[in-house]
Design a protein around this motif. Sequence first.
Motif, PDB file in Angstrom:
ATOM      1  N   TYR A  70       0.412   5.264   1.200  1.00  0.00           N
ATOM      2  CA  TYR A  70      -0.401   6.244   1.912  1.00  0.00           C
ATOM      3  C   TYR A  70       0.319   7.580   1.884  1.00  0.00           C
ATOM      4  N   TYR A 103       0.841  -1.203   0.000  1.00  0.00           N
ATOM      5  CA  TYR A 103       0.000   0.000   0.000  1.00  0.00           C
ATOM      6  C   TYR A 103       0.875   1.251   0.000  1.00  0.00           C
ATOM      7  N   LEU A 128      -7.477   0.179   4.852  1.00  0.00           N
ATOM      8  CA  LEU A 128      -7.640   0.609   6.230  1.00  0.00           C
ATOM      9  C   LEU A 128      -8.414   1.920   6.256  1.00  0.00           C
ATOM     10  N   PHE A 141      -5.215   6.904   2.121  1.00  0.00           N
ATOM     11  CA  PHE A 141      -4.930   5.831   1.179  1.00  0.00           C
ATOM     12  C   PHE A 141      -4.713   6.396  -0.215  1.00  0.00           C
ATOM     13  N   HIS A 197      -6.943  -2.425  13.765  1.00  0.00           N
ATOM     14  CA  HIS A 197      -5.523  -2.225  14.062  1.00  0.00           C
ATOM     15  C   HIS A 197      -5.342  -1.068  15.035  1.00  0.00           C
ATOM     16  N   TYR A 240      -1.304 -10.918   9.017  1.00  0.00           N
ATOM     17  CA  TYR A 240      -1.191 -10.812  10.464  1.00  0.00           C
ATOM     18  C   TYR A 240      -0.912  -9.400  10.926  1.00  0.00           C
ATOM     19  N   GLY A 241      -0.918  -8.477  10.023  1.00  0.00           N
ATOM     20  CA  GLY A 241      -0.726  -7.089  10.426  1.00  0.00           C
ATOM     21  C   GLY A 241       0.062  -6.325   9.392  1.00  0.00           C
ATOM     22  N   TYR A 242       0.077  -5.057   9.600  1.00  0.00           N
ATOM     23  CA  TYR A 242       0.778  -4.173   8.674  1.00  0.00           C
ATOM     24  C   TYR A 242       2.183  -3.873   9.180  1.00  0.00           C
ATOM     25  N   THR A 243       3.090  -3.708   8.253  1.00  0.00           N
ATOM     26  CA  THR A 243       4.414  -3.192   8.551  1.00  0.00           C
ATOM     27  C   THR A 243       4.626  -1.963   7.680  1.00  0.00           C
ATOM     28  N   PHE A 244       4.917  -0.864   8.326  1.00  0.00           N
ATOM     29  CA  PHE A 244       5.113   0.389   7.606  1.00  0.00           C
ATOM     30  C   PHE A 244       6.594   0.690   7.428  1.00  0.00           C
ATOM     31  N   SER A 269       2.979  -0.762  14.008  1.00  0.00           N
ATOM     32  CA  SER A 269       1.774  -1.524  14.287  1.00  0.00           C
ATOM     33  C   SER A 269       1.879  -2.128  15.679  1.00  0.00           C
ATOM     34  N   ARG A 323      -9.864  -2.458   9.228  1.00  0.00           N
ATOM     35  CA  ARG A 323      -9.593  -3.115   7.952  1.00  0.00           C
ATOM     36  C   ARG A 323     -10.922  -3.592   7.387  1.00  0.00           C
ATOM     37  N   ILE A 339      -3.325   5.514  16.886  1.00  0.00           N
ATOM     38  CA  ILE A 339      -4.325   5.529  15.819  1.00  0.00           C
ATOM     39  C   ILE A 339      -4.993   4.172  15.750  1.00  0.00           C
ATOM     40  N   LEU A 341      -2.169   1.419  16.083  1.00  0.00           N
ATOM     41  CA  LEU A 341      -0.847   1.812  15.614  1.00  0.00           C
ATOM     42  C   LEU A 341      -0.352   2.986  16.447  1.00  0.00           C
ATOM     43  N   MET A 360      -3.202  -6.169  15.937  1.00  0.00           N
ATOM     44  CA  MET A 360      -4.276  -6.416  14.989  1.00  0.00           C
ATOM     45  C   MET A 360      -5.255  -7.362  15.683  1.00  0.00           C
TER      46      MET A 360
END
Lengths: 111, 109
Positions: free
Chosen positions: A35, A33, B97, A45, B33, A98-102, B45, B90, B86, B35, B48
């Motif tokens: 952003y 993604y 998101l 987004f 989520h 299992y989750g986001y990594t930024f 993160s 999802r 935050i 964050l 979740m």
Amino acid sequence: DTGVSQDPRHKITKRGQNVTFRCDPISEHNRLYWYRQTLGQGPEFLTYFQNEAQLEKSRLLSDRFSAERPKGSFSTLEIQRTEQGDSAMYLCAVDRNYGYTFGSGTRLTVV
Amino acid sequence: KNEVEQSPQNLTAQEGEFITINCSYSVGISALHWLQQHPGGGIVSLFMLSSGKKKHGRLIATINIQEKHSSLHITASHPRDSAVYICAARMDSNYQLIWGAGTKLIIKP
């Protein structure tokens, strides 16, 4: 190291110039993604890739913006003819159920 | 009305206090989520959640699917917890998101 590398960290450019940012996840992730975040606001987004396919684009992504993920791994975001309103932090994120990594983001300043 | 609403917007507390940040959502979600973002920093993160409760160190996150509500708790708060927290929902229909506006937390020593 967040597991998602973004390059450059900072970019200052003159109005009207083109800029390109890169996002490089360390390991394989299907979904990627982009952003955009302006000061004091939450992330907005921009676009989303499933492997190399760009599945969704926000209406925020004008014709001056283009994103690619040619081999389903790294991604690039290009902004053509930059405007002062493009100044923001551009964040890349990957998601593997299992989750986001930024990534740490690329801060763009258009002068 | 935003699809994801957080409260409070700003929270200042003394070191050691128990902190609660709330998040309500109105859309169908597959996960919620939490964050954290430090000033000028990237986004990390924390949790979740799709049901129940999760704990990591001094952080606890809960979600009530029926009530469409989630909370983030910080026990024994510390100045280094100062950040923007935050919540982001999802979507069921795609992987986007929907972001809450964030809660700016300041913990004073």
